[in-house]
Motif scaffolding. Structure first.
Motif, short mmCIF file in Angstrom:
data_model
loop_
_atom_site.label_atom_id
_atom_site.label_comp_id
_atom_site.label_asym_id
_atom_site.label_seq_id
_atom_site.Cartn_x
_atom_site.Cartn_y
_atom_site.Cartn_z
N UNK A 1 -3.10 3.55 -1.26
CA UNK A 1 -3.92 3.50 -2.47
C UNK A 1 -4.20 2.05 -2.83
N UNK A 2 -3.92 1.70 -4.10
CA UNK A 2 -4.17 0.32 -4.56
C UNK A 2 -2.96 -0.59 -4.33
N UNK A 3 -1.88 -0.01 -3.83
CA UNK A 3 -0.67 -0.80 -3.63
C UNK A 3 -0.37 -1.01 -2.16
N UNK A 4 0.50 -1.97 -1.93
CA UNK A 4 0.97 -2.19 -0.56
C UNK A 4 2.46 -1.97 -0.52
N UNK A 5 2.88 -1.18 0.47
CA UNK A 5 4.30 -0.90 0.67
C UNK A 5 4.80 -1.88 1.72
N UNK A 6 5.85 -2.62 1.38
CA UNK A 6 6.40 -3.61 2.30
C UNK A 6 7.78 -3.13 2.77
N UNK A 7 7.87 -2.80 4.06
CA UNK A 7 9.17 -2.43 4.63
C UNK A 7 9.82 -3.69 5.17
N UNK A 8 10.96 -4.04 4.59
CA UNK A 8 11.55 -5.35 4.87
C UNK A 8 12.92 -5.30 5.52
N UNK A 9 13.62 -4.14 5.44
CA UNK A 9 14.93 -4.04 6.09
C UNK A 9 15.23 -2.58 6.40
N UNK A 10 15.83 -2.34 7.52
CA UNK A 10 16.19 -0.99 7.98
C UNK A 10 17.05 -0.29 6.93
N UNK B 1 -1.73 -6.11 -4.52
CA UNK B 1 -2.37 -7.32 -4.00
C UNK B 1 -3.43 -7.85 -4.97
N UNK B 2 -3.65 -9.18 -4.92
CA UNK B 2 -4.66 -9.80 -5.80
C UNK B 2 -6.02 -9.86 -5.14
N UNK B 3 -6.07 -9.49 -3.88
CA UNK B 3 -7.33 -9.50 -3.15
C UNK B 3 -7.10 -8.73 -1.86
N UNK B 4 -8.08 -8.73 -0.95
CA UNK B 4 -7.89 -8.00 0.31
C UNK B 4 -6.75 -8.60 1.13
N UNK B 5 -5.89 -7.74 1.66
CA UNK B 5 -4.76 -8.18 2.48
C UNK B 5 -4.79 -7.42 3.80
N UNK B 6 -4.67 -8.16 4.89
CA UNK B 6 -4.63 -7.55 6.22
C UNK B 6 -3.20 -7.06 6.48
N UNK B 7 -3.01 -5.73 6.47
CA UNK B 7 -1.66 -5.19 6.60
C UNK B 7 -1.22 -4.97 8.05
N UNK B 8 -2.08 -5.34 9.01
CA UNK B 8 -1.69 -5.15 10.41
C UNK B 8 -0.85 -6.30 10.93
#
Length: 374
Positions: free
Chosen positions: A262-271, A280-287
């Motif tokens: 949606x409008x948020x980004x999920x950041x997986x940072x640790x197992x 995000x404040x603008x477009x972010x490349x999540x790849x």
């Protein structure tokens, strides 16, 4: 009555006072300034900020005329200043050492440059008196530099630099020799004097707090390039890179893989750990790998698990830095990473409930950090 905000860089009609146009400066095979373009406007208090060797002093020396650009042009009021010798430029430079004449009084030090231009005595006297008033040095006029304090010597150097009414004043680490408290007082004096005279100031410093305090805009530099040029609040709250976030102030950096939901980004940072959610404040490349940057003062710390926060990290307090008005807690989270959380010390030490080795919960909102691409 609302005050108009000073932001000439946002007005496309406004002509810059200084223009760096694709300027490169090489010393032998070393490139100190790399194809740099920058506009600085009249009445700005502009800060060049960066680590030693980033090129900020070279830029200042080119403005003063002590170095020439290898390629490109530097314009002052639309005129290419490359061929103009330093003493013919409407530019003055104040050095870190102040370079005052020890055998001359404060009055004579300020008058020195004016006398060399052989103006009439009355005009010189009136200008010196005006500079003494501006820098609050009138009662020290007859003293020699060694008879006044470091802060006062700094103001004498400033008065002397401003006496000839330059369009541009260059300040090279001007407060480096002062102790912390005096530096802070002098920063506000500098801002006040700059505003009263309307002279454009360009300051070189490696002190982030100084740049953030005095400047209308800050240019963060690295290896001869401009990394970000913006107002202090934007540099702090919305850095454009991990370099700027890390260079300015204290910051927590958490790396992970991002997924847009949606409008948020999920950041997986640790197992096995809950993700961090960010807006995000603008477009972010999540790849690609992303870094989540959050300032310690935006991280809350509590012994009990907050029920209303989506972003929660559990950890152990391993260090506490007590700075009087604030305390910074160093908390070890999953994977061994240390996250800093800051709290205002509204209570006395004895009444605080979090101490070393406590298990704690860190929490923050979805909009309190920034996502940065690598």
């Amino acid at each position: 009555m609302s005050q108009t905000v000073f932001a000439p860089w946002e007005n496309p009609e406004e002509k810059p006072l200084i223009e760096f146009r694709n300027v490169t400066k090489r010393f032998g095979s070393f490139t100190a300034i790399d194809d740099l373009s920058l506009d600085i406007y009249a009445r700005e208090f502009f800060a060049l900020l960066g680590p030693s060797g980033c090129g900020k002093t070279t830029m200042m020396r080119m403005l003063a005329g002590f170095e020439n650009a290898t390629e490109g042009q530097i314009l002052l009021s639309g005129q290419n200043i490359g061929p103009i010798p330093p003493n013919r430029r409407a530019v003055n430079m104040m050095f870190q050492s102040y370079a005052l004449f020890p055998h001359l009084s404060v009055w004579e030090n300020i008058a020195f440059g004016l006398k060399r231009e052989s103006k009439d005595k009355e005009a010189i006297s009136a200008r010196v008196e005006e500079m003494l008033r501006l820098t609050r040095l009138t009662k020290f006029a007859k003293r020699k530099p060694h008879q006044i304090s470091g802060g006062q010597r700094q103001r004498v150097a400033l008065a002397r630099s401003l006496a000839k009414a330059p369009k541009l004043l260059l300040l090279d680490e001007p407060l480096g020799a002062l102790d912390r408290k005096l530096r802070e007082e002098t920063q506000f004096e500098l801002m006040d004097i700059q505003e009263k005279t309307g002279t454009t100031f360009v300051i070189v410093t490696h002190d982030q707090e100084e740049a953030m305090t005095v400047a209308s805009r800050v240019a963060v530099m690295d290896e001869g390039k401009l990394i970000q040029v913006a107002t202090p609040d934007v540099i702090y709250e919305a850095p454009n890179s991990v370099y700027v976030a890390d260079f300015i102030g204290d910051v927590n950096l958490i790396e992970g893989r991002g997924t847009t939901e949606g409008e948020r980004i999920r950041l997986d940072w640790a197992e096995g750990q809950p993700p961090i959610w960010a807006t995000p404040r603008g477009p972010v490349d999540t790849d690609r790998a992303l870094t989540f940057a959050i300032r310690p003062e935006k991280v809350s710390i509590a012994k009990d698990k907050p029920e209303d926060r989506r972003n929660l990290l559990e950890g152990e307090v391993i260090d506490i830095a007590y700075l009087g008005n604030i305390s910074t807690y160093h908390v070890k989270i999953a994977g061994g990473q240390i996250i800093k959380a800051q709290t205002a010390n509204t209570r006395r030490l004895a009444n605080r409930d979090i101490t070393w080795e406590d298990r704690v919960w860190l929490s923050f909102t979805e909009t309190s950090g920034v996502l940065l691409e690598h």
